[in-house]
Design a protein around this motif. Sequence first.
Motif: not given
Length: 329
Positions: A19, A23, A25, A29, A62
């Motif tokens: 992870s 990135q 999104t 998050r 995240d």
Amino acid sequence: MRLRFALPLAAAIGLWSASAFAQPTAEDRAIAQTLFDEGRALMNAGKHAEACPKLEESQRLDPAGGTLLHLGACYEGAGKLASAWSTFHSALSQANKDKRADRADAARERIAALEPKLSKLTIVVPPAVADLTGVQITRNGVKVGAGQFGSAIPVDAGVVKIVAKATGKRAYETEITVGKEPSTPRVEIPALEDEPVSAPATPPPVPNQQPTSDTETAPNDGGPQRAAGIALGSIGLAAGIVGGVFGGLALMKQGEAEDHCNEQNLCSQEGLDIQEEGVLFGNIATAGLAAGGALFGTGLIVFLTAPSDEGATTTAAVSPNGFRLIHRW
């Protein structure tokens, strides 16, 4: 210095390493934050088995150094000390990247506290087994790389199943139970036995069965032969009718010719022509009647001599006294 971790810890490591390049999104998050809050609440309630999956998914969506610290603490509370130890190592690496000295100190503290509590499993694979074609060693279904052979690898408490396979060899399986107290179990893989060579399957012998009238020999009711007899008889009858018609015409021509001849049987040219026509018609009649009689008789014989499914038979016989048909029931 690079650290080697047990394969049961792969999930914890993967949450951090895989992870790290994703990135997230805004939606990721938001979900991650929700799961983190739920996981932390479950931890505070002592429900570590329910909290850890929440924190794992939050970290996957995240990645964050703080989440790793909480996940390590969750594993520790659930009794998965090896998973906690490896997760704190990941948290330490992330804290150093983020330049978070407070998190790095917290991770080092937990690593040091867990180190003496770890159980470490050693799998010994002798060269004779390691060099086999297609050799594969698994621990709880996860492949053990050759670099781990002979090394003491931290493992969580519980049942550990070890399987060794190779091409043309019988699989070797064993299970050990790792307790909650620190231990150093050791498993040695023995020489693998050859797979038995299977002999080619021999087809069962085919029984010598005698043909029966119900299975292999279809009954002959004489249908095709009767049809042939009827056809021959019909042709013969038609030929006989034609012969009869021409015979009648020949007689008529004979009567007409007499009208053109005198008492000395001297005939005019017209009478001679009529006589010739009569002779021609007579020849046609003779041929038609002869052929028709022969065909009709043959068809009758063929029809009557056809086999019957009821057991009745008809045979033809020639004797000095003539031709006979014999029918039996």
